[in-house]
Design a protein around this motif. Structure first.
Motif, PDB file in Angstrom:
ATOM      1  N   UNK A   8     109.286 -31.059 -49.344  1.00 43.30           N
ATOM      2  CA  UNK A   8     110.029 -32.093 -50.060  1.00 43.30           C
ATOM      3  C   UNK A   8     110.956 -32.819 -49.089  1.00 43.30           C
ATOM      4  N   UNK A   9     111.019 -34.129 -49.175  1.00 44.61           N
ATOM      5  CA  UNK A   9     111.929 -34.897 -48.339  1.00 44.61           C
ATOM      6  C   UNK A   9     113.357 -34.421 -48.565  1.00 44.61           C
ATOM      7  N   UNK A  10     114.145 -34.355 -47.487  1.00 44.58           N
ATOM      8  CA  UNK A  10     115.520 -33.871 -47.626  1.00 44.58           C
ATOM      9  C   UNK A  10     116.360 -34.805 -48.492  1.00 44.58           C
ATOM     10  N   UNK A  11     115.886 -36.044 -48.675  1.00 44.69           N
ATOM     11  CA  UNK A  11     116.635 -36.987 -49.496  1.00 44.69           C
ATOM     12  C   UNK A  11     116.346 -36.818 -50.987  1.00 44.69           C
ATOM     13  N   UNK A  12     115.272 -36.111 -51.324  1.00 45.26           N
ATOM     14  CA  UNK A  12     114.907 -35.900 -52.727  1.00 45.26           C
ATOM     15  C   UNK A  12     115.576 -34.628 -53.236  1.00 45.26           C
ATOM     16  N   UNK A  13     116.428 -34.773 -54.244  1.00 49.80           N
ATOM     17  CA  UNK A  13     117.108 -33.599 -54.807  1.00 49.80           C
ATOM     18  C   UNK A  13     116.303 -32.988 -55.939  1.00 49.80           C
ATOM     19  N   UNK A  14     115.709 -33.839 -56.788  1.00 42.90           N
ATOM     20  CA  UNK A  14     114.930 -33.350 -57.939  1.00 42.90           C
ATOM     21  C   UNK A  14     113.511 -33.902 -57.835  1.00 42.90           C
ATOM     22  N   UNK A  15     112.559 -33.009 -57.957  1.00 44.98           N
ATOM     23  CA  UNK A  15     111.150 -33.428 -57.937  1.00 44.98           C
ATOM     24  C   UNK A  15     110.429 -32.701 -59.072  1.00 44.98           C
ATOM     25  N   UNK A  16     109.886 -33.470 -59.996  1.00 47.42           N
ATOM     26  CA  UNK A  16     109.104 -32.914 -61.111  1.00 47.42           C
ATOM     27  C   UNK A  16     107.663 -33.378 -60.949  1.00 47.42           C
ATOM     28  N   UNK A  17     106.732 -32.445 -61.081  1.00 50.31           N
ATOM     29  CA  UNK A  17     105.314 -32.764 -60.943  1.00 50.31           C
ATOM     30  C   UNK A  17     104.558 -32.222 -62.152  1.00 50.31           C
ATOM     31  N   UNK A  18     103.951 -33.136 -62.913  1.00 48.10           N
ATOM     32  CA  UNK A  18     103.050 -32.777 -64.023  1.00 48.10           C
ATOM     33  C   UNK A  18     103.668 -31.776 -65.000  1.00 48.10           C
ATOM     34  N   UNK A  19     104.942 -32.000 -65.349  1.00 50.54           N
ATOM     35  CA  UNK A  19     105.620 -31.067 -66.254  1.00 50.54           C
ATOM     36  C   UNK A  19     105.069 -31.216 -67.669  1.00 50.54           C
ATOM     37  N   UNK A  20     104.657 -30.100 -68.241  1.00 46.42           N
ATOM     38  CA  UNK A  20     104.075 -30.069 -69.577  1.00 46.42           C
ATOM     39  C   UNK A  20     104.854 -29.087 -70.446  1.00 46.42           C
ATOM     40  N   UNK A  21     105.111 -29.491 -71.685  1.00 44.90           N
ATOM     41  CA  UNK A  21     105.775 -28.608 -72.631  1.00 44.90           C
ATOM     42  C   UNK A  21     105.169 -28.823 -74.006  1.00 44.90           C
ATOM     43  N   UNK A  22     104.720 -27.734 -74.624  1.00 41.21           N
ATOM     44  CA  UNK A  22     104.124 -27.801 -75.954  1.00 41.21           C
ATOM     45  C   UNK A  22     104.937 -26.965 -76.932  1.00 41.21           C
ATOM     46  N   UNK A  23     105.024 -27.466 -78.166  1.00 37.44           N
ATOM     47  CA  UNK A  23     105.568 -26.685 -79.275  1.00 37.44           C
ATOM     48  C   UNK A  23     104.434 -26.539 -80.273  1.00 37.44           C
ATOM     49  N   UNK A  24     103.733 -25.409 -80.187  1.00 37.52           N
ATOM     50  CA  UNK A  24     102.549 -25.261 -81.023  1.00 37.52           C
ATOM     51  C   UNK A  24     101.517 -26.307 -80.641  1.00 37.52           C
ATOM     52  N   UNK A  25     101.075 -27.095 -81.626  1.00 38.58           N
ATOM     53  CA  UNK A  25     100.078 -28.131 -81.374  1.00 38.58           C
ATOM     54  C   UNK A  25     100.699 -29.438 -80.865  1.00 38.58           C
ATOM     55  N   UNK A  26     102.032 -29.502 -80.875  1.00 38.41           N
ATOM     56  CA  UNK A  26     102.705 -30.740 -80.489  1.00 38.41           C
ATOM     57  C   UNK A  26     102.990 -30.741 -78.997  1.00 38.41           C
ATOM     58  N   UNK A  27     102.559 -31.779 -78.304  1.00 36.32           N
ATOM     59  CA  UNK A  27     102.801 -31.916 -76.875  1.00 36.32           C
ATOM     60  C   UNK A  27     104.072 -32.752 -76.674  1.00 36.32           C
ATOM     61  N   UNK A  28     105.160 -32.074 -76.301  1.00 35.97           N
ATOM     62  CA  UNK A  28     106.439 -32.766 -76.117  1.00 35.97           C
ATOM     63  C   UNK A  28     106.518 -33.460 -74.762  1.00 35.97           C
ATOM     64  N   UNK A  29     105.937 -32.838 -73.745  1.00 33.49           N
ATOM     65  CA  UNK A  29     105.890 -33.423 -72.404  1.00 33.49           C
ATOM     66  C   UNK A  29     104.454 -33.344 -71.898  1.00 33.49           C
ATOM     67  N   UNK A  30     103.937 -34.469 -71.462  1.00 35.56           N
ATOM     68  CA  UNK A  30     102.529 -34.559 -71.059  1.00 35.56           C
ATOM     69  C   UNK A  30     102.444 -35.011 -69.600  1.00 35.56           C
ATOM     70  N   UNK A  31     102.506 -34.017 -68.702  1.00 37.48           N
ATOM     71  CA  UNK A  31     102.369 -34.258 -67.256  1.00 37.48           C
ATOM     72  C   UNK A  31     103.394 -35.284 -66.749  1.00 37.48           C
ATOM     73  N   UNK A  32     104.648 -34.945 -66.964  1.00 33.70           N
ATOM     74  CA  UNK A  32     105.753 -35.823 -66.534  1.00 33.70           C
ATOM     75  C   UNK A  32     106.069 -35.570 -65.059  1.00 33.70           C
ATOM     76  N   UNK A  33     106.080 -36.628 -64.271  1.00 33.18           N
ATOM     77  CA  UNK A  33     106.434 -36.540 -62.850  1.00 33.18           C
ATOM     78  C   UNK A  33     107.549 -37.534 -62.546  1.00 33.18           C
ATOM     79  N   UNK A  34     108.527 -37.072 -61.771  1.00 35.50           N
ATOM     80  CA  UNK A  34     109.674 -37.931 -61.464  1.00 35.50           C
ATOM     81  C   UNK A  34     110.367 -37.392 -60.216  1.00 35.50           C
TER      82      UNK A  34
END
Length: 256
Positions: free
Chosen positions: A1-27
Motif C-alpha cells: 500500500x502506498x504510504x500516502x494511503x491511510x484507508x484502503x477497502x477492496x471488494x468489501x461485501x456485507x450481507x444480512x441474510x438475503x439482503x446485500x448491504x455492501x456489494x464489492x465496495x472499494x475505496x
C-alpha cells in the motif's frame, strides 16, 4: 500500500441474510484527506463505516488501515478472524462519531472524554484530564467540562463526542451523519468543529447529507446506492460535474 494511503477497502461485501448491504465496495482515502460519502438512505454508507471500525464483520473483501488488515490475520493464503481483544486494540486508532452522540449519561463531559484514554490507553488520570480539558476547549466547550449530557444541547453533546474521539489520538475519525439528529440551528456549530479538524490534517470519512460541507471541506466524494459506490472522485468534480446520471439526480434532489 502506498504510504500516502491511510484507508484502503477492496471488494468489501456485507450481507444480512438475503439482503446485500455492501456489494464489492472499494475505496481509498489518503492520509490527511477528508472523504465524504453521500447517497440515499439505505445505500450502505453507515454499514461501510461500521465495517471499517469493526462494529460489523464483513463477509468478503478486505479493509486496511495504516497497512494493517482490520478484523483478520493472514497466515499464508488463509484469513482468520481476530479475537475481540485484538479488535479492541485495532479500534483504538479509529475514532467514531455517531448520529446519536452515544455519550455516557452518568458521566460529565470531561469524564466522557477521558474514559477511553484512561481505561483503554492507560493514561494517568491527571494527564488525561489535562488533555481532555484541552480537547473540550478546542471544540468550544471549556466551560461545560463538569456538565452532564442531559444539561447540554444536541450540538454541544455532539461536540463532546468529537472531543472524545480526538482524545484517543486516532489516525482516522469516522463520522456517521453527525448532524442528522440535530435541530437545524445547531448544525453549523458541529460542522465548524469538523472544518477545524479537517484543517488540522485529520483524516476523516464523513457520511453526510450536508452537500455544502462536502463541497467546502471534502477532498473526495463517493456516491453510494444499493450497496455500491456508483461514482467517486474529487469533491469539486463529483458535486459540480458528476459523470453518473444517478449521482446528478441525487445532488439535484438534495438541493431542490
Amino acid at each position: 500500500m502506498s504510504k500516502n494511503i491511510l484507508v484502503k477497502a477492496i471488494d468489501v461485501t456485507k450481507n444480512y441474510g438475503q439482503f446485500c448491504a455492501l456489494d464489492k465496495v472499494s475505496l481509498e482515502v489518503a492520509r490527511g484527506e477528508v472523504c465524504c460519502i453521500i447517497g440515499p438512505s439505505g445505500s450502505g454508507k453507515s454499514t461501510f463505516l461500521r465495517c471499517i471500525n469493526l462494529l460489523e464483520r464483513m463477509d468478503g473483501g478486505g479493509i486496511w488501515v495504516n497497512d494493517e488488515l482490520v478484523g483478520y490475520r493472514r497466515e499464508g493464503n488463509n484469513l482468520y478472524q481476530i479475537s475481540d481483544a485484538q479488535i479492541s486494540y485495532q479500534r483504538r486508532r479509529i475514532g467514531m462519531v455517531f448520529q446519536r452522540f452515544n455519550l455516557f449519561p452518568h458521566m460529565t463531559a470531561l469524564e466522557n472524554v477521558i474514559e477511553g484514554p484512561v481505561h483503554v490507553l492507560g493514561e494517568p488520570v491527571k494527564e488525561a484530564q489535562e488533555r481532555g480539558k484541552a480537547m473540550l476547549e478546542r471544540v468550544g466547550l471549556a466551560d461545560k467540562a463538569n456538565h452532564y449530557p442531559s444539561e447540554l444541547s444536541g450540538g454541544q453533546q455532539q461536540r463532546v463526542a468529537i472531543a472524545r474521539a480526538m482524545g484517543m489520538r486516532p489516525d482516522l475519525i469516522l463520522f456517521d451523519e453527525p448532524t442528522s439528529a440535530l435541530d437545524p440551528e445547531l448544525v453549523s456549530e458541529v460542522l465548524d468543529v469538523m472544518k477545524d479538524l479537517a484543517a488540522s490534517g485529520m483524516t476523516m470519512i464523513v457520511v453526510t447529507h450536508e452537500l455544502g460541507f462536502a463541497r467546502n471541506v471534502a477532498n473526495t466524494v463517493a456516491f453510494m446506492e444499493a450497496g455500491k459506490i456508483v461514482e467517486t472522485g474529487l469533491a469539486s468534480e463529483v458535486l459540480s460535474d458528476p459523470k453518473s446520471a444517478r449521482t446528478a439526480e441525487f445532488i439535484k434532489a438534495v438541493h431542490s
